[in-house]
Motif scaffolding. Structure first.
Motif, PDB file in Angstrom:
ATOM      1  N   ASN A  90      -7.531  -0.236   4.196  1.00 23.06           N
ATOM      2  CA  ASN A  90      -6.384  -0.136   3.286  1.00 23.06           C
ATOM      3  C   ASN A  90      -5.041  -0.132   4.010  1.00 23.06           C
ATOM      4  N   PHE A  91      -5.052  -0.394   5.325  1.00 25.29           N
ATOM      5  CA  PHE A  91      -3.801  -0.367   6.088  1.00 25.29           C
ATOM      6  C   PHE A  91      -2.782  -1.399   5.588  1.00 25.29           C
ATOM      7  N   PRO A  92      -3.167  -2.646   5.286  1.00 20.60           N
ATOM      8  CA  PRO A  92      -2.156  -3.602   4.782  1.00 20.60           C
ATOM      9  C   PRO A  92      -1.515  -3.154   3.472  1.00 20.60           C
ATOM     10  N   GLY A  94      -1.162  -0.055   2.440  1.00 16.50           N
ATOM     11  CA  GLY A  94      -0.278   1.063   2.745  1.00 16.50           C
ATOM     12  C   GLY A  94       1.040   0.597   3.350  1.00 16.50           C
ATOM     13  N   MET A  95       0.981  -0.379   4.248  1.00 17.57           N
ATOM     14  CA  MET A  95       2.215  -0.905   4.835  1.00 17.57           C
ATOM     15  C   MET A  95       3.074  -1.590   3.785  1.00 17.57           C
ATOM     16  N   LEU A  96       2.447  -2.285   2.838  1.00 15.51           N
ATOM     17  CA  LEU A  96       3.205  -2.925   1.758  1.00 15.51           C
ATOM     18  C   LEU A  96       3.930  -1.880   0.910  1.00 15.51           C
ATOM     19  N   ALA A  98       4.810   1.088   1.879  1.00  8.66           N
ATOM     20  CA  ALA A  98       5.861   1.674   2.707  1.00  8.66           C
ATOM     21  C   ALA A  98       7.101   0.788   2.733  1.00  8.66           C
ATOM     22  N   VAL A  99       6.902  -0.519   2.833  1.00  5.74           N
ATOM     23  CA  VAL A  99       8.044  -1.451   2.827  1.00  5.74           C
ATOM     24  C   VAL A  99       8.758  -1.410   1.488  1.00  5.74           C
TER      25      VAL A  99
END
Length: 205
Positions: A90-92, A94-96, A98-99
């Motif tokens: 799920n890292f991508p 989560g980064m989305l 966050a952005v």
């Protein structure tokens, strides 16, 4: 000089504890570092003259929220390998997120600086009482101007607590309920029985 040193000490410990909260691999250690961060943030509030907020940080966040997190983390059977695998998967996403949150934050700051928003200004009606501490001023404001809202918040919390108790004590299959009246009326002689079992015979229940 001493307040300045205390400020830098509390601030450095707060930032360091927050970093360790995020970087710790063990969830229990993360909660413990979070408690350290709350304590140091309370110290900063005391230095700023907001002792009421400092007490809230210690009593509410450390005494209730952080301890609840700690008990939940310790009682759960957490599979750390599966947890790490889910984090990587799920890292991508989560980064989305966050952005997106960063863009919204920058947009809000830009809108405020551009003057497009009408920011409310204090009119002095809720000013602190002269010669009184922060706690006395907050208490006088809560129990005079906002007494009905304060009582309504208390009623809502009471209803939530009663609802949790009712849901816990509802009838469920396979779960034996307590008979409080029977427990209270029990006599000492009914609770314990003295027996003298013979050797090798055991005890009959």
């Amino acid at each position: 000089m001493i307040p300045v040193l205390a400020f830098y000490l509390f601030a450095a410990l707060t930032v360091a504890a927050g970093a360790f909260t995020i970087l710790s691999r063990n969830p229990v250690h993360s909660v413990l570092w979070l408690i350290v961060a709350f304590f140091n943030a309370a110290g900063l509030m005391v230095l700023a003259g907001a002792e009421f907020i400092a007490m809230l940080l210690v009593i509410v966040y450390v005494g209730a929220v952080a301890v609840l997190f700690l008990f939940v983390v310790m009682m759960l059977d957490i599979d750390f390998a599966e947890l790490r695998a889910g984090f990587i998967r799920n890292f991508p996403l989560g980064m989305l997120l966050a952005v997106v949150l960063l863009v919204e934050l920058l947009f809000g700051i830009g809108a405020v600086k551009a003057g497009g928003l009408a920011i409310g200004k204090a009119d002095g009606s809720n000013a602190a009482i002269a010669g009184a501490s922060n706690i006395e001023s907050i208490g006088a404001l809560l129990y005079t101007k906002y007494v009905f809202l304060f009582e309504a918040a208390g009623i809502i919390l009471l209803v939530a607590m009663i609802g949790a108790i009712v849901l816990t004590h509802r009838e469920r299959g396979g779960v034996r309920g307590q008979n409080i009246a029977k427990q209270v009326a029990r006599r000492p002689e009914d609770a314990t029985v003295n027996t003298q079992p013979e050797v090798g015979k055991g005890v009959s229940l």
